[in-house]
Design an enzyme around this catalytic site. Structure first.
Site, PDB file in Angstrom:
ATOM      1  N   GLY A 171      36.980  44.515  34.305  1.00 57.56           N
ATOM      2  CA  GLY A 171      36.224  45.092  35.404  1.00 57.56           C
ATOM      3  C   GLY A 171      35.783  46.518  35.180  1.00 57.56           C
ATOM      4  N   HIS A 172      36.021  47.047  33.996  1.00 53.37           N
ATOM      5  CA  HIS A 172      35.638  48.431  33.695  1.00 53.37           C
ATOM      6  C   HIS A 172      34.118  48.575  33.776  1.00 53.37           C
ATOM      7  CE1 HIS A 172      35.711  52.367  31.681  1.00 53.37           C
ATOM      8  NE2 HIS A 172      37.010  52.362  31.940  1.00 53.37           N
ATOM      9  N   GLU A 173      33.662  49.777  34.107  1.00 50.25           N
ATOM     10  CA  GLU A 173      32.223  49.981  34.304  1.00 50.25           C
ATOM     11  C   GLU A 173      31.652  51.089  33.431  1.00 50.25           C
ATOM     12  OE1 GLU A 173      31.432  50.418  38.465  1.00 50.25           O
ATOM     13  OE2 GLU A 173      32.635  48.660  38.988  1.00 50.25           O
ATOM     14  N   GLY A 174      32.449  51.588  32.498  1.00 49.98           N
ATOM     15  CA  GLY A 174      31.976  52.657  31.634  1.00 49.98           C
ATOM     16  C   GLY A 174      31.192  52.136  30.439  1.00 49.98           C
ATOM     17  N   LEU A 200      40.459  46.052  32.304  1.00 49.66           N
ATOM     18  CA  LEU A 200      39.542  46.056  31.159  1.00 49.66           C
ATOM     19  C   LEU A 200      38.275  45.261  31.455  1.00 49.66           C
ATOM     20  CD1 LEU A 200      42.242  45.581  28.412  1.00 49.66           C
ATOM     21  CD2 LEU A 200      40.669  47.521  28.522  1.00 49.66           C
ATOM     22  N   HIS A 233      50.129  27.455  61.240  1.00 48.86           N
ATOM     23  CA  HIS A 233      49.278  28.419  61.944  1.00 48.86           C
ATOM     24  C   HIS A 233      49.460  28.275  63.448  1.00 48.86           C
ATOM     25  CE1 HIS A 233      44.892  29.772  62.910  1.00 48.86           C
ATOM     26  NE2 HIS A 233      45.749  30.763  63.082  1.00 48.86           N
ATOM     27  N   GLU A 257      38.973  29.860  67.032  1.00 49.12           N
ATOM     28  CA  GLU A 257      39.131  30.622  65.793  1.00 49.12           C
ATOM     29  C   GLU A 257      38.414  29.925  64.638  1.00 49.12           C
ATOM     30  OE1 GLU A 257      42.806  32.022  62.893  1.00 49.12           O
ATOM     31  OE2 GLU A 257      43.170  31.583  65.004  1.00 49.12           O
ATOM     32  N   GLU A 309      52.630  29.829  64.556  1.00 52.11           N
ATOM     33  CA  GLU A 309      52.495  31.299  64.637  1.00 52.11           C
ATOM     34  C   GLU A 309      51.878  31.720  65.972  1.00 52.11           C
ATOM     35  OE1 GLU A 309      49.187  34.094  64.233  1.00 52.11           O
ATOM     36  OE2 GLU A 309      49.272  33.028  62.315  1.00 52.11           O
ATOM     37  N   HIS A 310      50.862  30.966  66.429  1.00 55.40           N
ATOM     38  CA  HIS A 310      50.258  31.254  67.734  1.00 55.40           C
ATOM     39  C   HIS A 310      51.266  31.065  68.866  1.00 55.40           C
ATOM     40  CE1 HIS A 310      45.670  31.424  67.349  1.00 55.40           C
ATOM     41  NE2 HIS A 310      46.108  31.399  66.103  1.00 55.40           N
TER      42      HIS A 310
END
Length: 1210
Positions: free
Chosen positions: A497-500, A495, A250, A334, A253-254
């Site tokens: 996470g389905h909400e029906g 399946l 990290h 950060e 990267e900075h």
């Protein structure tokens, strides 16, 4: 180092839910976040390209100039691109200028929110995006929207060379660097024998090749765009940190951006980009680090220079001693910013459950303790370690480059060779080869037990949720790549996470246990993923966790024992291919990042299609080879490949292979452990044998009403995809073509001021998609006139969305969406999606909302209290947001009339006393009277539009009102004028979260000018000061990690804002530093401007305004902005172009002198921490009684200050 949607640790939230699944979050949570009665959370800075009437939000980080660690917890609230649950503790987001100034309905911002309409190439969705994923940070998806990091917007990241991948996995794929070059590649490049598969509507040209130094390159030529975007993916991340120096990747990267051998000045690149309308950023992930920029690419020599500058970061970074010391402060700031962030806290605990010998267990972000104190204690020279890390891992053969630009492929190839050919090739192996498939990620002790255990965590926010996690460990690279191509996690999470009807969520809501549910993979590394199901719990559900988890295992048992019906796979393929079929161009900056990360995950043919399509294998030995849309699987074998992969995943989801995580405030004061880096309080306890046995012997799904989803009747037919009017023109290329006006909507029904409707209509003649949007607004002033009514409005929106969810869920999967909003000026319904079944969908929803109230309101007190609790937790979560968000919020209040935006405290107080009977009475009155306005645009002709309005009119049956009853439009409250020698108006407020030790200061300069000239001049000023402000306060003075500037619109006013958040300086010192900078603007930034400088700034703003709309939703949003605001200036952007082209240096200086000296309407808002940088604790009130304040204002003085502003408007 991030902007927009950030993510924990050192990467950003990037995984995106498929557009049709993004609302697997409870719909009520979706509406909560846009509830108009709820105050704005964070900045509403207005990017230059946005309509002034639609304030757009982005987190105040660096203004986009520098690499920002994308961890914007506050803007996660706008990110719905996930399959995780929405906890109602999310902070509601409200746009500052509201509907009166033309704000887009959320499903148009879908575009940025639920994805109901915008399907573009930048939005590679979750199940299609191992490349677009943030492999190690998807834990956030399971948290509340406010914790998942956006948007968002997405807000939204290892393999060795592609040859190795090809040889290991794909018998028919050849990536032979000795083969003949493609026609568009230069002779000295190693060709790749691959034809890029792209969407049918994508007219851009692509080429891919390997430079002699081993750098893989993907080019995309788009002559119709003026924007260029470039991304470099370095295949090394935080997993490769030395054990002795956590956070080194990290830190690298900075540091990489802070000077090179060719361009030693630290801010050279950001200055160059700023002068060319550009931005740059970067993020560090577990196994990769991605750097990217975008800019005006229409001038060849400027763009080629940008590539050379960018390339020099990877061939000759300086890593100077002075920058090394200073940038440590940025890393520490950060980290300090994230200490009170539940996302980071959970993430670190998840890594603590991993085998301590596995690199994923490391502390990725780093801080002063690890990078400075720790290295000194061990006798390690940090700069030498940094250079060693670069020299070991930053090798051309472990890098991938993607470029999207207007130049031709041959020209781009030449530019790339010149700019990147000198990057050294150290011929290093992929870093994960040292540990992947060798070091087990689980099964050996971690800091926190994993197997058969529960971790109970005390959150910062009011969260209640339980997560079941299954580690999915791969034995080889071949197995990992097959998983990525087959995407079984997509189907299984779809399946779960389905909400029906028959779903887990439906059953749990019936039992009173859950508000929402989500399923997805989480950690996503070379050798393993974790697959998770998270349930956002009610109070009742929190007391029944064993039953909740047992129900999840009942559903998993059904998946294992009852074959998944073929139509589940068929429908998912069909819906996926519809998106592919109509995928069009998105923003180059986002797109280039999806491309460069795809280069790590897919063979060259699939760089574009890989993250965006399902069923990537035609057979076990052959990949798909065409971009033609598919409505069915090519063969039963192709379907069976996916079914087998799903079955293998499901078989691993056992009780013995799982562990649990629970979030709840009820654990406070009852824990016995504290996490090292974030101070998270938690418990660990084993799951009892009796409980484990009960889950193993869970009830059969059918016995408790669980079942597979029914077939989806909302999927459009082939005949329903007919476009009624073919596009009349091609995408404009020349400046003159871009200036040509676009036909505005026409009035097709006008019943007069005292009549029922004014209807605007436009049939789409640009985009050629079988989609449409319909916006209906009933103007009335009584729905939002008090805090109590505003809180009832949010309750109504929540419960109606929740009650309609089982019906609307299938529609959302098929890209049909709706949104209901109660606003200060009335109630608005918006519908969008494929037009074939849009009218049927809209008729049903509107009928339920306006007539069948018993079907959409709480049926009993218990249900009412559940909705009330959800909303209360959402409001209360404001207190734990970042200080800069608080500063922006309180500053924004001062410019909003009190009846347009109520405070959090007002709403909480009003909500506490709300009753079910009140809600029923409120709902009855909601549609009783008003004046109707409508915009219908897209693949719908005039006659259909009028019929739709007639049907809706009969459903609503409202009484008309006279013009004198029309609600007032939003007008910005004017800030008082203060003289330059006077102290500016200042608000000083204690940080609401006593545990947050960061201070923040936000300065607003308000311009009340309404002309296009005023509006563009303040944007030019913002562009000029952006980089110098960042460089002075962030880079040189190291005041804090969050440093930003921006422009915001409220009504027709504009405000120039600057903000800093710091953990090292008190608020008053931050303010003094910002004021000193503003004092220098005239002499140091404006007077030295040359004509070339001005031309470059102006060109950047002109190009953004003339960039053609990429989506129908964008045009609809702009048109609705003009209609709702009453201005009807459909050509406003082009009028602003005219104003920009006439701007002179003296105009800019005169405007600044007026804004900052002669008519200075300046407001300072300071947030003072209760711990940390020393400041005198502010009083609640300083006795303000109206007029120009003679002293500082306290939080309790804001109401009177707003009242004084309202008086000036009378």
């Amino acid at each position: 180092m991030m902007t927009n949607a950030e993510r924990p640790v050192i990467g950003r939230w990037r995984r995106q839910l498929p557009r049709r699944h993004r609302l697997t979050l409870a719909a009520m949570s979706f509406l909560l976040l846009d509830a108009p009665c709820l105050p704005p959370l964070a900045s509403a800075f207005l990017p230059s390209s946005s309509p002034p009437s639609a304030s757009r939000s982005y987190p105040p980080s660096s203004g986009g100039r520098r690499r920002e660690c994308r961890i914007d917890d506050d803007h996660a609230a706008v990110s719905r691109r996930r399959r995780g649950p929405a906890s109602i503790a999310a902070i509601p987001h409200h746009r500052e200028d509201d509907d009166d100034d033309g704000d887009a309905p959320p499903i148009l911002e879908s575009s940025r929110r639920d994805g109901s309409s915008l399907v573009d190439d930048t939005m590679a969705s979750y199940r299609r995006t191992p490349d677009f994923d943030d492999p190690d940070s998807v834990a956030r998806r399971r948290l509340v929207l406010s914790l998942l990091a956006s948007a968002s917007l997405a807000p939204s990241l290892i393999g060795g060379g592609m040859a190795a991948i090809a040889n290991d996995n794909y018998d028919v794929i050849s990536v032979d660097s000795t083969a003949n070059a493609s026609a568009s590649s230069t002779n000295n490049n190693g060709p790749v024998n691959a034809k890029i598969i792209k969407p049918p509507l994508d007219a851009r040209e692509y080429d891919t090749f390997v430079l002699p130094n081993g750098l893989r390159v993907l080019l995309c030529s788009d002559p119709t765009s003026t924007t260029s975007a470039v991304a470099m993916n370095v295949h090394v991340g935080a997993c490769s940190d030395p054990v002795e120096v956590p956070g080194l990747a990290h830190f690298c990267e900075h540091m990489l951006f802070l000077g090179t051998e060719l361009y030693p000045e630290e801010d050279s690149f950001s200055k160059f980009l700023s002068a060319n309308g550009g931005t740059n950023n970067a993020f560090t992930d577990s196994e990769r680090t991605v750097y990217y920029f975008e800019m005006d690419g229409s001038i060849d020599n400027r763009f080629s220079e940008a590539l050379v500058r960018f390339g020099s970061f990877f061939s000759g970074p300086l890593f100077t001693e002075s920058a090394t010391g200073r940038e440590l402060n940025a890393i520490d700031s950060e980290h300090a910013k994230n200490l009170q962030n539940d996302v980071f806290r959970l993430y670190e605990l998840e890594k603590d459950r991993v085998n301590t010998a596995h690199p994923f267990s490391k502390f990725f972000t780093g801080n002063k303790i690890t990078l400075m104190e720790g290295t000194k204690r061990q006798g390690i020279n940090l700069r030498q370690q940094l250079m060693k890390f670069y020299e070991v891992y930053y090798s051309a053969n472990q890098m991938s480059l993607a470029v999207v630009a207007p130049q031709s492929l041959s020209q781009l190839s030449k530019f790339v060779n010149e700019a990147f050919g000198s990057i050294p090739n150290r011929n290093v192996d992929p870093p994960e080869d040292r540990w992947a498939y060798r070091v087990p990620p689980y099964g050996k002790p971690g800091l926190v037990p994993a197997d058969r255990s529960i971790v109970e965590i005390v959150p910062i926010q009011e969260l209640r949720q339980v997560t079941v996690t299954w580690p999915i460990i791969f034995k080889s690279k071949k197995e990992r790549e097959a998983f990525r191509l087959n995407k079984p996690d997509y189907f299984v999470s779809w399946l779960l996470g389905h909400e029906g009807s028959g779903s887990l969520l439906s059953y749990m809501k019936e039992k009173g246990w859950a508000n929402s549910i989500g399923a997805s993979d989480n950690a996503n590394l070379a050798d393993f993923i974790t697959f998770e199901v998270t349930v956002e719990l009610t109070n009742k559900g929190l007391g029944a966790i064993d039953d909740v988890v047992g129900t999840i295992f009942s559903y998993v048992r059904m998946l294992r024992e009852s074959p998944i019906p073929d139509y589940i796979f068929d429908e998912n393929l069909q819906l996926d291919e519809l998106e592919w079929r109509y995928t069009t161009k998105g923003q180059p900056g986002s797109y280039v990042q999806t491309l460069v990360t795809a280069m790590d995950h897919f063979p060259p043919e699939l760089y574009v299609a890989g993250p965006r399509r399902l069923a990537l294998k035609e057979t076990e030995t052959r990949l798909i080879s065409s971009g033609d849309p598919r409505m069915t699987f090519k063969s039963s074998e192709q379907r069976d490949i996916i079914k087998a992969a799903c079955f293998d995943l499901i078989n691993r989801m056992t009780v013995d292979n799982s562990f649990l995580t629970v979030f709840s405030k009820t654990f406070e004061g009852k824990t016995n452990r504290v996490e090292k880096w974030y101070g998270t309080e938690y418990n660990v306890r084993p799951i009892s044998e009796a409980t484990l046995m009960a889950w193993k012997d869970c009830p059969a799904a059918a016995s408790i009403g669980l079942a597979y989803p029914r077939k989806n009747d909302f999927i459009p037919s082939e005949s329903g995809l007919r476009v009624k009017k073919k596009p009349l023109r091609t995408e404009p290329k020349t400046f003159e073509e871009k200036l040509k006006p676009i036909a505005p909507p026409a009035v097709v029904r006008d019943d007069g001021d005292e009549g029922r409707w004014t209807v605007y209509h436009k049939i789409d003649d640009i985009f050629g998609k079988p989609k449409a949007f319909m916006i209906f607004q009933l103007l009335t002033g009584e729905l939002y006139s008090t805090p109590r009514k505003a809180s009832l409005a949010s309750l109504y929106q929540q419960c109606t969305a929740d009650k309609l969810n089982e019906y609307t869920y299938d529609a959302r999967l098929a890209d049909l969406s709706y949104d209901l909003q109660v606003l200060p000026r009335g109630v608005r319904l918006t519908f969008g999606g494929y037009n074939e079944k849009l009218q049927t969908f809209a008729s049903y929803v509107s009928s339920k909302l306006a007539r069948d109230l018993d079907d959409v309101l709480p049926s009993n007190e218990e249900e009412f209290e559940r909705y009330k609790d959800n909303l209360m937790r959402g409001l209360s979560a404001f207190k734990v947001k970042q200080p800069y968000a608080h500063a922006i919020y309180y500053s924004g209040l001062t410019q909003q009339p009190r009846n347009f935006q109520y405070t959090y405290d007002q709403l909480i107080s009003a909500l506490k006393g709300a009753t079910l009977d009140e809600l029923k009475d409120y709902a009855q009155a909601l549609w009783s009277s008003g004046k109707g306005e409508a915009l219908i645009q897209g693949n719908i002709d005039k006659e259909e539009a009028l019929e739709i309005v007639n049907v809706l009119d009969k459903t609503l049956s409202f009484k008309t009102i006279t013009p004198d009853k029309y609600p007032a439009r939003l007008r910005a409250l004017p800030l008082p004028i203060t003289k330059p020698d006077q102290d500016p108006i200042r608000i000083s407020i204690s940080e609401p979260n006593p545990s947050n030790n960061n201070a923040a200061s936000h300065i607003t300069l308000q311009s009340l000018g309404k002309s296009e000239r005023d509006h563009v001049l303040i944007e030019i000023i913002s562009a000029i000061i952006e980089e110098p402000f960042y460089n002075e306060l962030r880079t040189r003075k190291q005041l804090g990690y969050i440093v930003s500037t921006g422009v915001k619109a409220v009504d027709q006013s504009r405000t120039l804002s600057v903000i800093v958040q710091s953990n090292v300086a008190p608020a008053e010192d931050i303010t003094s530093s910002m004021v000193r900078f503003l004092d220098t603007v005239h002499n140091e930034l404006l007077k030295p401007l040359t004509s070339i400088d001005i031309e470059l700034f102006v060109k950047g703003l002109v190009d953004r305004r003339l960039e053609p709309d990429k989506q129908l939703a964008v045009e609809v949003t702009r048109n609705w902005s003009e209609i709702a605001s009453g201005r009807f200036q459909y050509d406003r952007l082009k009028a602003e172009v005219g104003a920009l082209l006439s701007v002179t240096k003296q105009d800019i200086i005169d405007f600044w002198d007026k804004l900052y000296l002669k008519e200075r309407r300046m407001l300072v808002c300071e947030i003072v921490p209760r711990t940390g940088p020393t400041s005198k604790e502010p009083a609640l009130s300083y006795g303000y009684k109206g007029g120009v304040p003679s002293t500082v204002l306290g939080i309790n003085d804001i109401d009177e200050f707003r009242s004084s502003g309202e008086y000036q408007l009378e």
